[in-house]
Design a protein around this motif. Structure first.
Motif, PDB file in Angstrom:
ATOM      1  N   GLU A 112      13.010  -8.507  -1.146  1.00 40.28           N
ATOM      2  CA  GLU A 112      12.466  -7.458  -0.589  1.00 40.28           C
ATOM      3  C   GLU A 112      12.431  -6.256  -1.609  1.00 40.28           C
ATOM      4  O   GLU A 112      13.414  -5.991  -2.232  1.00 40.28           O
ATOM      5  N   GLY A 113      11.315  -5.443  -1.875  1.00 40.87           N
ATOM      6  CA  GLY A 113      11.102  -4.572  -2.706  1.00 40.87           C
ATOM      7  C   GLY A 113      11.236  -4.955  -4.205  1.00 40.87           C
ATOM      8  O   GLY A 113      11.094  -4.300  -5.103  1.00 40.87           O
ATOM      9  N   GLU A 114      10.685  -6.347  -4.375  1.00 38.59           N
ATOM     10  CA  GLU A 114      10.650  -6.786  -5.624  1.00 38.59           C
ATOM     11  C   GLU A 114       9.052  -6.438  -6.146  1.00 38.59           C
ATOM     12  O   GLU A 114       8.220  -6.381  -5.402  1.00 38.59           O
ATOM     13  N   THR A 115       9.285  -5.959  -7.638  1.00 37.48           N
ATOM     14  CA  THR A 115       7.814  -5.833  -8.058  1.00 37.48           C
ATOM     15  C   THR A 115       7.579  -6.997  -8.899  1.00 37.48           C
ATOM     16  O   THR A 115       8.119  -7.231  -9.906  1.00 37.48           O
ATOM     17  N   VAL A 116       6.168  -7.432  -8.711  1.00 30.40           N
ATOM     18  CA  VAL A 116       5.502  -8.462  -9.447  1.00 30.40           C
ATOM     19  C   VAL A 116       4.310  -8.183  -9.886  1.00 30.40           C
ATOM     20  O   VAL A 116       3.447  -7.610  -9.206  1.00 30.40           O
ATOM     21  N   SER A 117       4.164  -8.369 -11.100  1.00 37.73           N
ATOM     22  CA  SER A 117       2.840  -8.038 -11.906  1.00 37.73           C
ATOM     23  C   SER A 117       2.097  -9.222 -11.781  1.00 37.73           C
ATOM     24  O   SER A 117       2.358 -10.471 -11.804  1.00 37.73           O
ATOM     25  N   SER A 118       0.737  -9.070 -11.387  1.00 37.57           N
ATOM     26  CA  SER A 118      -0.296 -10.246 -11.326  1.00 37.57           C
ATOM     27  C   SER A 118      -0.659 -11.069 -12.413  1.00 37.57           C
ATOM     28  O   SER A 118      -1.313 -12.190 -12.584  1.00 37.57           O
TER      29      SER A 118
ATOM     30  N   VAL B 237       4.519  -9.248  13.380  1.00 42.35           N
ATOM     31  CA  VAL B 237       4.983 -10.617  14.084  1.00 42.35           C
ATOM     32  C   VAL B 237       6.319 -10.362  14.836  1.00 42.35           C
ATOM     33  O   VAL B 237       7.118  -9.403  14.100  1.00 42.35           O
ATOM     34  N   ASP B 238       6.569 -10.634  15.896  1.00 41.03           N
ATOM     35  CA  ASP B 238       8.085 -10.638  16.299  1.00 41.03           C
ATOM     36  C   ASP B 238       8.665 -11.728  16.389  1.00 41.03           C
ATOM     37  O   ASP B 238       9.805 -11.693  16.932  1.00 41.03           O
ATOM     38  N   ASN B 239       7.946 -12.915  15.744  1.00 35.96           N
ATOM     39  CA  ASN B 239       9.023 -13.911  15.643  1.00 35.96           C
ATOM     40  C   ASN B 239       9.152 -14.559  14.325  1.00 35.96           C
ATOM     41  O   ASN B 239       8.323 -15.132  13.590  1.00 35.96           O
ATOM     42  N   ALA B 240      10.311 -14.303  13.519  1.00 39.14           N
ATOM     43  CA  ALA B 240      10.517 -14.365  12.415  1.00 39.14           C
ATOM     44  C   ALA B 240      10.185 -15.817  11.870  1.00 39.14           C
ATOM     45  O   ALA B 240       9.911 -16.132  10.660  1.00 39.14           O
ATOM     46  N   GLN B 241      10.481 -17.004  12.868  1.00 39.51           N
ATOM     47  CA  GLN B 241      10.348 -18.287  12.498  1.00 39.51           C
ATOM     48  C   GLN B 241       8.911 -18.861  12.410  1.00 39.51           C
ATOM     49  O   GLN B 241       8.679 -19.640  11.698  1.00 39.51           O
ATOM     50  N   ARG B 242       8.114 -17.921  12.790  1.00 39.97           N
ATOM     51  CA  ARG B 242       6.540 -18.008  12.464  1.00 39.97           C
ATOM     52  C   ARG B 242       6.009 -17.728  11.435  1.00 39.97           C
ATOM     53  O   ARG B 242       5.022 -17.841  10.800  1.00 39.97           O
ATOM     54  N   VAL B 243       6.966 -17.021  10.281  1.00 36.89           N
ATOM     55  CA  VAL B 243       6.575 -16.428   9.099  1.00 36.89           C
ATOM     56  C   VAL B 243       7.117 -17.531   7.968  1.00 36.89           C
ATOM     57  O   VAL B 243       8.329 -17.443   7.799  1.00 36.89           O
ATOM     58  N   ALA B 244       6.409 -17.656   6.841  1.00 36.67           N
ATOM     59  CA  ALA B 244       6.642 -18.627   5.956  1.00 36.67           C
ATOM     60  C   ALA B 244       7.276 -17.676   5.015  1.00 36.67           C
ATOM     61  O   ALA B 244       7.181 -16.892   4.652  1.00 36.67           O
ATOM     62  N   THR B 245       8.279 -18.354   4.291  1.00 32.03           N
ATOM     63  CA  THR B 245       9.147 -17.663   3.422  1.00 32.03           C
ATOM     64  C   THR B 245       8.207 -17.583   1.986  1.00 32.03           C
ATOM     65  O   THR B 245       7.470 -18.401   1.624  1.00 32.03           O
ATOM     66  N   ALA B 246       8.165 -16.337   1.562  1.00 27.08           N
ATOM     67  CA  ALA B 246       7.225 -15.866   0.363  1.00 27.08           C
ATOM     68  C   ALA B 246       8.267 -16.245  -0.854  1.00 27.08           C
ATOM     69  O   ALA B 246       9.064 -15.974  -1.065  1.00 27.08           O
ATOM     70  N   TYR B 247       7.157 -17.021  -1.853  1.00 27.97           N
ATOM     71  CA  TYR B 247       7.792 -17.340  -3.079  1.00 27.97           C
ATOM     72  C   TYR B 247       6.963 -16.749  -4.304  1.00 27.97           C
ATOM     73  O   TYR B 247       5.494 -16.320  -3.923  1.00 27.97           O
ATOM     74  N   VAL B 248       7.363 -16.324  -5.325  1.00 28.70           N
ATOM     75  CA  VAL B 248       6.702 -15.924  -6.760  1.00 28.70           C
ATOM     76  C   VAL B 248       6.716 -17.180  -7.322  1.00 28.70           C
ATOM     77  O   VAL B 248       7.616 -17.597  -8.089  1.00 28.70           O
TER      78      VAL B 248
ATOM     79  N   GLU C 250      -0.031 -10.788 -17.215  1.00 32.99           N
ATOM     80  CA  GLU C 250       1.067 -10.078 -18.265  1.00 32.99           C
ATOM     81  C   GLU C 250       0.315  -8.518 -18.721  1.00 32.99           C
ATOM     82  O   GLU C 250      -0.834  -8.474 -18.923  1.00 32.99           O
ATOM     83  N   GLY C 251       1.208  -7.717 -18.636  1.00 30.57           N
ATOM     84  CA  GLY C 251       0.814  -6.605 -19.255  1.00 30.57           C
ATOM     85  C   GLY C 251       0.380  -5.610 -18.031  1.00 30.57           C
ATOM     86  O   GLY C 251       0.197  -4.460 -18.210  1.00 30.57           O
ATOM     87  N   ALA C 252       0.328  -5.898 -17.167  1.00 26.40           N
ATOM     88  CA  ALA C 252      -0.229  -5.270 -15.856  1.00 26.40           C
ATOM     89  C   ALA C 252       1.167  -4.381 -15.058  1.00 26.40           C
ATOM     90  O   ALA C 252       2.077  -4.883 -15.034  1.00 26.40           O
ATOM     91  N   VAL C 253       0.885  -3.170 -14.694  1.00 25.51           N
ATOM     92  CA  VAL C 253       1.877  -2.625 -13.724  1.00 25.51           C
ATOM     93  C   VAL C 253       2.081  -3.435 -12.454  1.00 25.51           C
ATOM     94  O   VAL C 253       0.995  -4.196 -11.871  1.00 25.51           O
ATOM     95  N   GLY C 254       3.143  -3.814 -12.004  1.00 25.86           N
ATOM     96  CA  GLY C 254       3.585  -4.517 -10.924  1.00 25.86           C
ATOM     97  C   GLY C 254       3.196  -4.176  -9.520  1.00 25.86           C
ATOM     98  O   GLY C 254       3.089  -2.818  -9.464  1.00 25.86           O
ATOM     99  N   ILE C 255       3.257  -4.871  -8.723  1.00 24.31           N
ATOM    100  CA  ILE C 255       3.089  -4.287  -7.202  1.00 24.31           C
ATOM    101  C   ILE C 255       4.456  -4.641  -6.664  1.00 24.31           C
ATOM    102  O   ILE C 255       5.069  -5.811  -6.754  1.00 24.31           O
ATOM    103  N   THR C 256       4.953  -3.718  -5.903  1.00 24.94           N
ATOM    104  CA  THR C 256       6.192  -3.762  -5.115  1.00 24.94           C
ATOM    105  C   THR C 256       5.704  -4.385  -3.641  1.00 24.94           C
ATOM    106  O   THR C 256       4.897  -3.882  -2.946  1.00 24.94           O
ATOM    107  N   TYR C 257       6.687  -5.518  -3.454  1.00 25.87           N
ATOM    108  CA  TYR C 257       6.255  -6.250  -2.129  1.00 25.87           C
ATOM    109  C   TYR C 257       7.562  -5.847  -0.955  1.00 25.87           C
ATOM    110  O   TYR C 257       8.455  -5.755  -1.555  1.00 25.87           O
ATOM    111  N   SER C 258       6.929  -6.105   0.110  1.00 22.75           N
ATOM    112  CA  SER C 258       8.017  -6.040   1.254  1.00 22.75           C
ATOM    113  C   SER C 258       7.612  -7.204   2.154  1.00 22.75           C
ATOM    114  O   SER C 258       7.055  -6.848   3.303  1.00 22.75           O
TER     115      SER C 258
END
Length: 193
Positions: free
Chosen positions: A39-45, A17-28, A47-55
């Motif tokens: 950016e770079g936050e690791t979130v587990s899907s 995507v080359d227009n940042a205004q078209r991308v919704a802000t991601a929440y957890v 409890e007890g699971a290894v998390g995934i790092t998001y970008s």
């Protein structure tokens, strides 16, 4: 071009995507209230699971690997267009025999942990037993979602394709929201009959 365009009228789907205004802000989804995904936050899907790092910035990187399972962006309209083409069949997108095979449970009846009544087709889950799944959906309903908070289901027997984009991981993919949406759609159908 704001997005790299895809096939068949899916003009807002691509890997960059080359227009940042078209991308919704991601929440957890969080215990008290959702927080903005860093950016770079690791979130587990779960409890007890290894998390995934998001970008969240990855979608703006033209050098990023174009991974359909971890790097595609689009609109609800485009996803609905694709699902409707598959639901209706008729060879416009794929031969009907291939669509039928995609929607056939490929697990040979094996029970899936934490998903009673479901199996897997080619690219999505397939509802085998609505009673076991505690679902109002028809047998054979397709379902999937994405970590950034979208969910969809296709009930070919009832002529339904439903898409929801929430931009909240993981609630919008597999949380209570998904079951509430499903129940609201089928509840409205029950009232209309």
């Amino acid at each position: 071009c704001e997005l790299v365009t895809g096939p068949l009228g899916m003009v807002d789907t691509g890997f960059v995507v080359d227009n940042a205004q078209r991308v919704a802000t991601a929440y957890v989804s969080d215990t008290t209230q959702p927080h903005r995904l860093a950016e770079g936050e690791t979130v587990s899907s779960f409890e007890g699971a290894v998390g995934i790092t998001y970008s969240p910035a990855r979608i703006f990187d033209v050098e990023a690997f174009p991974s359909g399972g971890a790097g595609m962006a689009g609109t609800a309209r485009d996803l609905l267009y694709l699902l409707e083409a598959l639901r209706q069949g008729g060879g416009a997108l794929l031969p009907d025999a291939l669509i039928e095979e995609m929607g056939r449970d490929q697990t040979h009846g094996l029970e899936l942990p934490n998903a009673p009544g479901f199996g897997f087709g080619l690219g999505f889950s397939v509802l085998r037993d609505p009673r076991l799944a505690d679902s109002p959906e028809s047998p054979g309903t397709w379902r999937w979602g994405g970590a950034y908070g979208h969910a969809w289901f296709v009930d070919r027997a009832r002529g339904l394709s439903v898409v929801a984009f929430t931009n909240t991981l993981y609630e919008g993919m597999s949380g209570r929201f998904v079951a509430d949406l499903r129940d609201a759609v089928y509840g409205a159908l029950g009232e209309a009959q």
